[in-house]
Design a protein around this motif. Structure first.
Motif, PDB file in Angstrom:
ATOM      1  N   GLN A  20      -0.971   3.900  -5.185  1.00 32.81           N
ATOM      2  CA  GLN A  20      -1.405   2.856  -5.081  1.00 32.81           C
ATOM      3  C   GLN A  20      -0.928   2.185  -3.810  1.00 32.81           C
ATOM      4  O   GLN A  20      -1.801   1.564  -3.177  1.00 32.81           O
ATOM      5  CB  GLN A  20      -0.864   1.858  -6.450  1.00 32.81           C
ATOM      6  N   ALA A  21       0.380   2.568  -3.507  1.00 30.51           N
ATOM      7  CA  ALA A  21       0.861   2.233  -2.191  1.00 30.51           C
ATOM      8  C   ALA A  21      -0.033   2.710  -1.070  1.00 30.51           C
ATOM      9  O   ALA A  21      -0.376   1.879   0.104  1.00 30.51           O
ATOM     10  CB  ALA A  21       2.172   2.366  -1.980  1.00 30.51           C
ATOM     11  N   GLY A  22      -0.686   3.785  -1.276  1.00 34.02           N
ATOM     12  CA  GLY A  22      -1.598   4.490  -0.254  1.00 34.02           C
ATOM     13  C   GLY A  22      -2.635   3.963  -0.392  1.00 34.02           C
ATOM     14  O   GLY A  22      -3.062   3.611   0.798  1.00 34.02           O
ATOM     15  N   GLY A  64      -6.382   0.276   2.578  1.00 33.37           N
ATOM     16  CA  GLY A  64      -7.100  -1.078   2.648  1.00 33.37           C
ATOM     17  C   GLY A  64      -6.926  -1.863   3.811  1.00 33.37           C
ATOM     18  O   GLY A  64      -7.548  -2.462   4.368  1.00 33.37           O
ATOM     19  N   GLN A  65      -5.474  -1.817   4.317  1.00 31.72           N
ATOM     20  CA  GLN A  65      -5.031  -2.352   5.382  1.00 31.72           C
ATOM     21  C   GLN A  65      -5.655  -2.157   6.649  1.00 31.72           C
ATOM     22  O   GLN A  65      -6.103  -2.719   7.606  1.00 31.72           O
ATOM     23  CB  GLN A  65      -3.548  -2.529   5.563  1.00 31.72           C
ATOM     24  N   ILE A  66      -5.922  -0.763   6.828  1.00 28.57           N
ATOM     25  CA  ILE A  66      -6.512  -0.030   7.959  1.00 28.57           C
ATOM     26  C   ILE A  66      -7.728  -0.471   7.983  1.00 28.57           C
ATOM     27  O   ILE A  66      -8.579  -1.009   9.098  1.00 28.57           O
ATOM     28  CB  ILE A  66      -6.270   1.462   7.815  1.00 28.57           C
ATOM     29  N   ARG A  67      -8.693  -0.615   6.693  1.00 29.95           N
ATOM     30  CA  ARG A  67     -10.033  -1.032   6.533  1.00 29.95           C
ATOM     31  C   ARG A  67     -10.112  -2.608   7.097  1.00 29.95           C
ATOM     32  O   ARG A  67     -10.985  -2.999   7.909  1.00 29.95           O
ATOM     33  CB  ARG A  67     -10.333  -1.084   5.178  1.00 29.95           C
ATOM     34  N   LYS A  68      -9.083  -3.299   6.854  1.00 27.67           N
ATOM     35  CA  LYS A  68      -9.261  -4.842   7.355  1.00 27.67           C
ATOM     36  C   LYS A  68      -9.038  -4.981   8.662  1.00 27.67           C
ATOM     37  O   LYS A  68      -9.591  -5.598   9.273  1.00 27.67           O
ATOM     38  CB  LYS A  68      -7.951  -5.528   6.539  1.00 27.67           C
ATOM     39  N   VAL A  98     -11.038   7.808  -0.561  1.00 27.42           N
ATOM     40  CA  VAL A  98     -10.748   6.351  -0.652  1.00 27.42           C
ATOM     41  C   VAL A  98     -11.292   5.618   0.514  1.00 27.42           C
ATOM     42  O   VAL A  98     -11.901   4.418   0.197  1.00 27.42           O
ATOM     43  CB  VAL A  98      -9.366   6.348  -0.633  1.00 27.42           C
ATOM     44  N   LEU A  99     -11.589   6.015   1.632  1.00 25.79           N
ATOM     45  CA  LEU A  99     -11.979   5.277   2.858  1.00 25.79           C
ATOM     46  C   LEU A  99     -13.555   5.240   2.501  1.00 25.79           C
ATOM     47  O   LEU A  99     -13.820   4.021   2.945  1.00 25.79           O
ATOM     48  CB  LEU A  99     -11.892   6.031   4.120  1.00 25.79           C
ATOM     49  N   ASN A 100     -14.074   6.139   1.971  1.00 28.45           N
ATOM     50  CA  ASN A 100     -15.599   5.924   1.435  1.00 28.45           C
ATOM     51  C   ASN A 100     -15.582   4.721   0.726  1.00 28.45           C
ATOM     52  O   ASN A 100     -16.658   4.039   0.671  1.00 28.45           O
ATOM     53  CB  ASN A 100     -16.101   7.182   1.031  1.00 28.45           C
ATOM     54  N   GLY A 101     -14.837   4.824  -0.233  1.00 28.70           N
ATOM     55  CA  GLY A 101     -14.912   3.833  -1.470  1.00 28.70           C
ATOM     56  C   GLY A 101     -14.572   2.234  -0.795  1.00 28.70           C
ATOM     57  O   GLY A 101     -14.966   1.231  -1.440  1.00 28.70           O
ATOM     58  N   LEU A 102     -14.073   2.302   0.411  1.00 27.22           N
ATOM     59  CA  LEU A 102     -13.775   0.976   0.906  1.00 27.22           C
ATOM     60  C   LEU A 102     -14.726   0.551   2.036  1.00 27.22           C
ATOM     61  O   LEU A 102     -14.814  -0.339   2.795  1.00 27.22           O
ATOM     62  CB  LEU A 102     -12.409   1.151   1.948  1.00 27.22           C
TER      63      LEU A 102
END
Length: 417
Positions: A316-318, A323-327, A366-370
């Protein structure tokens, strides 16, 4: 002429006049008055961007030379749009000669009206653009190019940002000739020189520890002034990898090293008089990159922030970290994503390779899901280490060194490069 058309023309004239006054273009307005920063300490809790321009001799010449003010314009404008505190300065062959033309300029507009805020931002961008242009003409004071020293000073300038975004932008040909990154001592190129720099530089005086946590943007790498040796294509790729590895070793939040062509200006862009010399940098004929080198901005993420020990499941922390990188990427149009997994050297080669591949693939999901494009993923095992002394002289493992090698690098390519 119809009245409504006349009204629109009159309104446009008023707007242009207002912008001219805001940007320091009105008659009778002295530039120092219109561009003077508001007195008082810089606010806390906001982002900071420090911009440094290389004015060393290798970026000067009788002919054309890099136009550093044009190169950093987009980065400065983005910092103003983020309402950050901006500093602009120059460097040459010593950290002691870094000079700030603009220091702690607050860019957040003070007006509460949207249109006036826009005018304030445009005025600020104009003034910072002019300051950068004037700074780029500053003559060098010392011999050589001290890039690590400049990065340390710039990182110190962004230090009060706390948890807010911190960015260092440096416009330089990347041809360091001072200290640990002196590329003039022997022909540059090859994996061994990169490995030696990554191994030795962090322990040397002048290492820019202040760069940790900053987003580093290096512009103009491999593009000196006319009359200097010009790196070939493979040598440009080597320079990009050289500075990326050093950036990762300094634990920057992200590393963008651009070897793209730069804007140029005639007359060398320097001040009057003959500048100090800068030793020439030559390259070995086989000076290309020792490893595949993807284009884009590199986001190195420690494995400990993503995975449990020996696991390939993003916690979850990862997920929050990704998510912060995506932001941070924001609204830029992402054209390609590559994820590369790395391990430390403990364990067998096959195990390390397999684990690095599985971890890269998990981050890609995860990145694709973001909302990012489907990533290309690969594992690099224990190659590409950024800390080479994993064992102490007595044989014990150095956990800090191991943690720096266990990482995932996310390479983001956008429409603008």
């Amino acid at each position: 002429m119809r009245p409504d058309r006349f009204g629109r023309i009159a309104l446009a004239a008023v707007t242009v006049a207002a912008f001219g006054a805001a940007a320091g273009c009105g008659e009778g307005d002295g530039p120092q008055d219109t561009c003077a920063a508001v007195a008082g300490p810089a606010p806390t809790g906001v982002g900071r961007t420090a911009v440094l321009l290389d004015v060393s001799a290798s970026t000067r010449g009788a002919g054309s030379a890099p136009d550093w003010a044009a190169e950093v314009e987009a980065q400065v404008a983005a910092a103003v749009d983020r309402e950050e505190v901006v500093s602009i300065g120059t460097f040459d062959g010593s950290a002691s000669t870094v000079a700030w033309a603009v220091r702690d300029r607050v860019t957040a507009p003070t007006s509460k009206r949207t249109n006036n805020q826009r005018l304030e931002r445009e005025k600020t961008k104009f003034c910072l653009r002019r300051s950068a242009s004037e700074a780029a003409r500053t003559p060098a004071r010392t011999t050589g190019t001290d890039i690590l020293g400049a990065l340390g000073v710039a990182g110190g300038q962004t230090a009060p940002a706390g948890e807010a975004r911190r960015t260092v932008v440096i416009a330089t040909d990347g041809l360091g000739t001072v200290g640990c990154t002196d590329l003039s001592r022997a022909p540059a190129g090859g994996a061994a020189l990169i490995e030696a720099a990554v191994r030795d530089c962090p322990a040397r005086t002048g290492w820019p520890a202040e760069l940790a946590g900053n987003h580093l943007v290096m512009l103009g790498v491999g593009h000196p002034a006319e009359g200097q040796p010009i790196p070939e294509t493979g040598q440009l790729a080597w320079l990009r990898q050289y500075w990326r590895r050093l950036c990762a070793a300094a634990q920057a939040a992200s590393c963008e090293v651009s070897t793209a062509p730069v804007a140029v200006r005639s007359g060398g862009g320097g001040g009057a008089g003959q500048p100090p010399t800068d030793p020439p940098v030559s390259f070995r004929p086989e000076g290309g990159p020792p490893l595949p080198e993807p284009e884009g901005t590199v986001w190195p993420v420690p494995s400990a922030a993503l995975f449990a020990t020996d696991s390939d499941e993003v916690g979850q922390a990862g997920i929050a970290r990704l998510g912060q990188i995506r932001k941070e990427i924001g609204t830029a149009r992402v054209t390609r994503v590559e994820v590369i997994g790395y391990t430390d050297s403990r364990g067998g080669d096959r195990h390390n390779q397999d684990l690095s591949e599985r971890r890269a693939a998990a981050v890609g999901v995860v990145l694709n899901g973001l909302g990012l494009p489907t990533p290309v993923t690969r594992g690099a095992g224990e190659t590409g280490r950024i800390c080479l002394t994993e064992q102490r002289p007595g044989g014990a493992w150095d956990e800090d060194c191991l943690q720096r090698n266990r990482r995932v690098e996310i390479v983001i390519s956008t429409e603008s490069g």
